[in-house]
Design an enzyme around this catalytic site. Structure first.
Site, PDB file in Angstrom:
ATOM      1  N   LYS A  21      19.942  35.249   1.760  1.00  0.00           N
ATOM      2  CA  LYS A  21      20.569  35.656   3.018  1.00  0.00           C
ATOM      3  C   LYS A  21      21.242  37.020   2.906  1.00  0.00           C
ATOM      4  O   LYS A  21      21.157  37.837   3.832  1.00  0.00           O
ATOM      5  CB  LYS A  21      21.564  34.598   3.477  1.00  0.00           C
ATOM      6  CG  LYS A  21      20.906  33.282   3.875  1.00  0.00           C
ATOM      7  CD  LYS A  21      19.789  33.493   4.887  1.00  0.00           C
ATOM      8  CE  LYS A  21      19.086  32.221   5.268  1.00  0.00           C
ATOM      9  NZ  LYS A  21      17.926  32.447   6.171  1.00  0.00           N
TER      10      LYS A  21
ATOM     11  N   TYR B 262      19.780  30.408  -2.118  1.00  0.00           N
ATOM     12  CA  TYR B 262      19.888  30.525  -0.660  1.00  0.00           C
ATOM     13  C   TYR B 262      20.777  31.710  -0.278  1.00  0.00           C
ATOM     14  O   TYR B 262      20.406  32.537   0.558  1.00  0.00           O
ATOM     15  CB  TYR B 262      20.458  29.230  -0.075  1.00  0.00           C
ATOM     16  CG  TYR B 262      20.757  29.324   1.412  1.00  0.00           C
ATOM     17  CD1 TYR B 262      19.755  29.097   2.354  1.00  0.00           C
ATOM     18  CD2 TYR B 262      22.036  29.640   1.875  1.00  0.00           C
ATOM     19  CE1 TYR B 262      20.015  29.194   3.712  1.00  0.00           C
ATOM     20  CE2 TYR B 262      22.306  29.738   3.236  1.00  0.00           C
ATOM     21  CZ  TYR B 262      21.290  29.508   4.149  1.00  0.00           C
ATOM     22  OH  TYR B 262      21.556  29.615   5.490  1.00  0.00           O
TER      23      TYR B 262
ATOM     24  N   ILE C 210      15.533  27.206  15.907  1.00  0.00           N
ATOM     25  CA  ILE C 210      15.983  28.442  16.525  1.00  0.00           C
ATOM     26  C   ILE C 210      14.819  29.356  16.886  1.00  0.00           C
ATOM     27  O   ILE C 210      14.831  30.017  17.928  1.00  0.00           O
ATOM     28  CB  ILE C 210      16.982  29.159  15.593  1.00  0.00           C
ATOM     29  CG1 ILE C 210      18.294  28.365  15.512  1.00  0.00           C
ATOM     30  CG2 ILE C 210      17.267  30.585  16.066  1.00  0.00           C
ATOM     31  CD1 ILE C 210      19.270  28.882  14.487  1.00  0.00           C
TER      32      ILE C 210
ATOM     33  N   SER D  10      22.305  34.280   7.989  1.00  0.00           N
ATOM     34  CA  SER D  10      23.400  33.323   8.152  1.00  0.00           C
ATOM     35  C   SER D  10      24.619  33.776   7.369  1.00  0.00           C
ATOM     36  O   SER D  10      24.563  34.740   6.592  1.00  0.00           O
ATOM     37  CB  SER D  10      22.982  31.928   7.677  1.00  0.00           C
ATOM     38  OG  SER D  10      23.169  31.783   6.281  1.00  0.00           O
TER      39      SER D  10
ATOM     40  N   THR E 230      19.703  21.868  16.334  1.00  0.00           N
ATOM     41  CA  THR E 230      18.254  21.832  16.120  1.00  0.00           C
ATOM     42  C   THR E 230      17.759  20.393  16.154  1.00  0.00           C
ATOM     43  O   THR E 230      18.543  19.439  16.154  1.00  0.00           O
ATOM     44  CB  THR E 230      17.896  22.453  14.767  1.00  0.00           C
ATOM     45  OG1 THR E 230      18.497  21.664  13.728  1.00  0.00           O
ATOM     46  CG2 THR E 230      18.417  23.888  14.660  1.00  0.00           C
TER      47      THR E 230
ATOM     48  N   ASP F 282       0.632  31.458   7.607  1.00  0.00           N
ATOM     49  CA  ASP F 282       1.542  31.150   6.509  1.00  0.00           C
ATOM     50  C   ASP F 282       2.158  32.463   6.056  1.00  0.00           C
ATOM     51  O   ASP F 282       1.475  33.323   5.503  1.00  0.00           O
ATOM     52  CB  ASP F 282       0.768  30.493   5.363  1.00  0.00           C
ATOM     53  CG  ASP F 282       1.652  30.146   4.170  1.00  0.00           C
ATOM     54  OD1 ASP F 282       2.839  30.531   4.172  1.00  0.00           O
ATOM     55  OD2 ASP F 282       1.149  29.498   3.231  1.00  0.00           O
TER      56      ASP F 282
END
Length: 320
Positions: free
Chosen positions: A176, A172, A20, A160, A207, A73
């Site tokens: 988010k 995760y 994306i 997301s 993707t 990075d």
């Protein structure tokens, strides 16, 4: 509308070598912006190979845009500091758009599917959230130093539906919802300086990784159904870029600051389709909700026009 509506704008898209992020950079560059793109390696697969940061820059330039690839990075604060210093020096202190997309945990997430948080090493927290959540905050902090004095700018966190529903694993989802809350609260503080910040939820996207998995032979029945859904209803990697390009030229963008948006819903609002001519499915569609909560047979029976109200989605995310 001019052919280059973002001409003169300076943008930074983090984590733009693939996926994306790459699609966002392509669309911003095609719209006329000068786009800085970052990745951990300029050319991880060898000179000229697809998937590299240089390859993304070449594609943007090929569409008539201007792109500056920078090895960075986003887990290293010093490298991020040098990145923003370089942009400020080369662009006379100007930065119009920051897209926080860099993320380094895809491989880790795929190898820990089905595991609980206590079955994973505690280091998984940093693997998932250092470059994602924390990295977004660090980049936002630096961007604010440039945007606030200029009294203009747009910052977008790529997040997301993991910020609302359980998905993949606990670290995760915490990351988010943190990205979403950051956009809400930082957006509130930035608003008085005419700088907009929002969180964007792309839908399932085609993707490079999804396309690779689509042809794999060792898929489970559920994975097969999921990939079929993405291929039929999902977004291209450039759809989020089209969304952000429209946001960047919205004269009423400050009405959207400090809020969370679904890419497909903004596509409906602004009246455009994906680059493949399709209108991607929205997470608000009950059909999509049934599918992504593991009820494909209910999804098959549900018409696409039935959508979940925003107030109900907000209630689903609260557990008082």
């Amino acid at each position: 509308m001019t052919s280059k509506p973002l001409a003169g704008k300076v943008c930074l898209v983090t984590g733009a070598s693939r996926g994306i992020g790459r699609g966002i950079a392509l669309q911003l560059g095609e719209a006329g912006a000068t786009v800085y793109v970052t990745g951990r390696s300029l050319d991880p697969k060898g000179e000229g190979k697809p998937g590299s940061l240089r390859d993304a820059a070449d594609e943007i330039e090929g569409r008539g845009g201007k792109c500056i690839p920078v090895q960075c990075d986003h887990g290293d604060d010093e490298q991020v500091k040098l990145l923003f210093e370089r942009i400020s020096k080369e662009q006379n202190g100007r930065l119009d758009i920051l897209v926080n997309n860099a993320y380094s945990a895809i491989s880790a997430l795929l190898t820990t599917i089905g595991k609980t948080f206590w079955e994973m090493p505690v280091s998984m927290w940093d693997t998932i959230n250092r470059v994602g959540l924390r990295g977004h905050y660090v980049a936002t902090w630096h961007a604010a130093q440039m945007m606030v004095p200029a009294k203009q700018g747009l910052i977008v966190n790529i997040s997301s539906h993991g910020g609302l529903f359980y998905f993949l694993n606990a670290p995760y989802c915490v990351g988010k919802i943190g990205c979403d809350r950051m956009a809400v609260d930082c957006g509130l503080e930035l608003k008085k300086n005419n700088v907009a910040m929002l969180s964007l939820w792309p839908g399932p996207a085609k993707t490079e990784l999804v396309l690779e998995k689509w042809t794999a032979e060792d898929r489970t029945d559920f994975e097969k159904a999921s990939y079929e859904y993405v291929m039929k209803y999902g977004e291209t990697i450039e759809y989020s870029g089209k969304v952000i390009a429209h946001l960047a030229r919205d004269p009423k963008i400050m009405n959207k600051t400090g809020r969370i948006f679904i890419t497909a819903e903004l596509g409906y609002e602004y009246g455009f389709r994906d680059i493949d001519g399709k209108a991607p499915a929205s997470l608000r569609q009950v059909k999509s909700l049934f599918h992504w909560t593991g009820h494909p047979w209910l999804a098959a029976l549900t018409p696409s026009f039935i959508r979940c109200p925003y107030w109900l989605m907000a209630l689903l995310g609260n557990h008082f």
